[in-house]
Scaffold this active site. Structure first.
Site, PDB file in Angstrom:
ATOM      1  N   ASP A 107       9.579   4.580   2.549  1.00 41.64           N
ATOM      2  CA  ASP A 107       8.169   4.342   2.831  1.00 41.64           C
ATOM      3  C   ASP A 107       7.346   5.021   1.732  1.00 41.64           C
ATOM      4  O   ASP A 107       7.575   6.193   1.412  1.00 41.64           O
ATOM      5  CB  ASP A 107       7.800   4.921   4.201  1.00 41.64           C
ATOM      6  CG  ASP A 107       6.421   4.462   4.661  1.00 41.64           C
ATOM      7  OD1 ASP A 107       6.321   3.349   5.183  1.00 41.64           O
ATOM      8  OD2 ASP A 107       5.457   5.224   4.474  1.00 41.64           O
ATOM      9  N   ASP A 164      -0.263  -4.164  -5.295  1.00 39.52           N
ATOM     10  CA  ASP A 164       0.758  -5.189  -5.529  1.00 39.52           C
ATOM     11  C   ASP A 164       1.700  -4.782  -6.659  1.00 39.52           C
ATOM     12  O   ASP A 164       2.916  -4.990  -6.583  1.00 39.52           O
ATOM     13  CB  ASP A 164       0.097  -6.528  -5.874  1.00 39.52           C
ATOM     14  CG  ASP A 164      -0.602  -7.154  -4.675  1.00 39.52           C
ATOM     15  OD1 ASP A 164      -0.391  -6.681  -3.537  1.00 39.52           O
ATOM     16  OD2 ASP A 164      -1.359  -8.129  -4.883  1.00 39.52           O
ATOM     17  N   ASP A 174       4.351  -1.377   2.777  1.00 42.52           N
ATOM     18  CA  ASP A 174       4.932  -0.516   1.742  1.00 42.52           C
ATOM     19  C   ASP A 174       6.253   0.081   2.205  1.00 42.52           C
ATOM     20  O   ASP A 174       6.624   1.184   1.815  1.00 42.52           O
ATOM     21  CB  ASP A 174       3.949   0.594   1.360  1.00 42.52           C
ATOM     22  CG  ASP A 174       3.582   1.490   2.540  1.00 42.52           C
ATOM     23  OD1 ASP A 174       3.842   1.088   3.690  1.00 42.52           O
ATOM     24  OD2 ASP A 174       3.036   2.581   2.312  1.00 42.52           O
ATOM     25  N   HIS A 220      -6.424  -3.703  -4.623  1.00 41.47           N
ATOM     26  CA  HIS A 220      -5.177  -4.246  -4.073  1.00 41.47           C
ATOM     27  C   HIS A 220      -4.232  -4.763  -5.145  1.00 41.47           C
ATOM     28  O   HIS A 220      -3.017  -4.810  -4.926  1.00 41.47           O
ATOM     29  CB  HIS A 220      -5.492  -5.351  -3.061  1.00 41.47           C
ATOM     30  CG  HIS A 220      -6.083  -4.827  -1.789  1.00 41.47           C
ATOM     31  ND1 HIS A 220      -5.328  -4.208  -0.820  1.00 41.47           N
ATOM     32  CD2 HIS A 220      -7.359  -4.807  -1.337  1.00 41.47           C
ATOM     33  CE1 HIS A 220      -6.109  -3.839   0.191  1.00 41.47           C
ATOM     34  NE2 HIS A 220      -7.345  -4.181  -0.097  1.00 41.47           N
ATOM     35  N   ASN A 273      -4.545   1.787  -3.096  1.00 39.47           N
ATOM     36  CA  ASN A 273      -5.297   0.549  -2.883  1.00 39.47           C
ATOM     37  C   ASN A 273      -6.798   0.804  -2.870  1.00 39.47           C
ATOM     38  O   ASN A 273      -7.575   0.066  -3.479  1.00 39.47           O
ATOM     39  CB  ASN A 273      -4.883  -0.112  -1.563  1.00 39.47           C
ATOM     40  CG  ASN A 273      -3.696  -1.035  -1.715  1.00 39.47           C
ATOM     41  OD1 ASN A 273      -3.453  -1.575  -2.792  1.00 39.47           O
ATOM     42  ND2 ASN A 273      -2.954  -1.217  -0.650  1.00 39.47           N
TER      43      ASN A 273
END
Length: 215
Positions: free
Chosen positions: A65, A82, A110, A78, A73
């Site tokens: 994680d 990505d 994530d 964003h 972000n």
């Protein structure tokens, strides 16, 4: 003879069309089993293969994680998130390339997972340390070097008794959450997996994990 040649000529376009249709169908099926952002298998495809693998031999079941992903972000947009997902997938793939039979997937958001054939639990810390270092290494986005943290949980699943994949993932998840509460790094869960995994077992901070390196 001329009749045969004529028949074959007429059938050729049909055969070609069918071959193209089959090829297209295979490509669509392959794409459906892959996460479009990371390129890794989807959760459903991973679960099918991983459950079969766990029944054959011992595997390290990993749950990864990312830490600080929301802040990334919020700060850089964003698109940067990505890029972080793609970089994590690439790092995971690179590290696992040295372990034939390893399977990895993006579970969503994530969060990533993997099962790695494992015969010597004593060497597992080396894998986890290397994976943590690779995932947290800087990546480039629009000319800027960015980083994310990572918390990794691991559990050794043996074929006898063969645990269900959800139960093994639950133990890895508990170890991962313990690492996250300690500031990141990795943990290895000890003790047997429960016979039945339940959703309430997710991230409950239960005891029974062994501390590893944290950063």
């Amino acid at each position: 003879m001329s009749t045969l040649i004529t028949a074959l000529s007429a059938a050729a376009p049909l055969a070609s069309g069918w071959a193209w249709h089959t090829h297209t169908l295979r490509r669509r099926l392959h794409a459906a089993r892959r996460d479009p952002l990371s390129g890794l298998p989807t959760r459903a495809a991973f679960e099918q293969q991983a459950q079969r693998a766990l029944a054959r031999r011992s595997h390290a079941v990993l749950l990864i994680d990312l830490d600080g992903f929301k802040a990334l972000n919020d700060t850089f947009g964003h698109a940067a998130g990505d890029t972080a997902i793609r970089a994590t997938a690439a790092s995971l793939t690179d590290v696992l390339d040295g372990h034939p039979g390893a399977l990895a997937a993006r579970l969503g958001g994530d969060e990533f997972t993997a099962v790695v054939p494992w015969s010597d639990p004593g060497t597992l810390p080396w894998l986890l340390a290397g994976l943590h270092g690779a995932v947290t290494a800087p990546f480039r986005h629009e000319g800027r070097a960015l980083t994310v943290g990572a918390s990794i949980g691991a559990y050794i699943a043996t074929p006898l008794p063969a645990p269900a994949l959800p139960a093994a993932l639950r133990r890895a998840d508990e170890a991962m959450y313990d690492a996250k509460r300690g500031g990141g790094g990795w943990r290895i869960a000890d003790g047997p997996a429960p016979a039945h995994a339940t959703s309430c077992g997710r991230r409950s901070g239960r005891p029974g994990t062994t501390a590893g390196e944290t950063r």
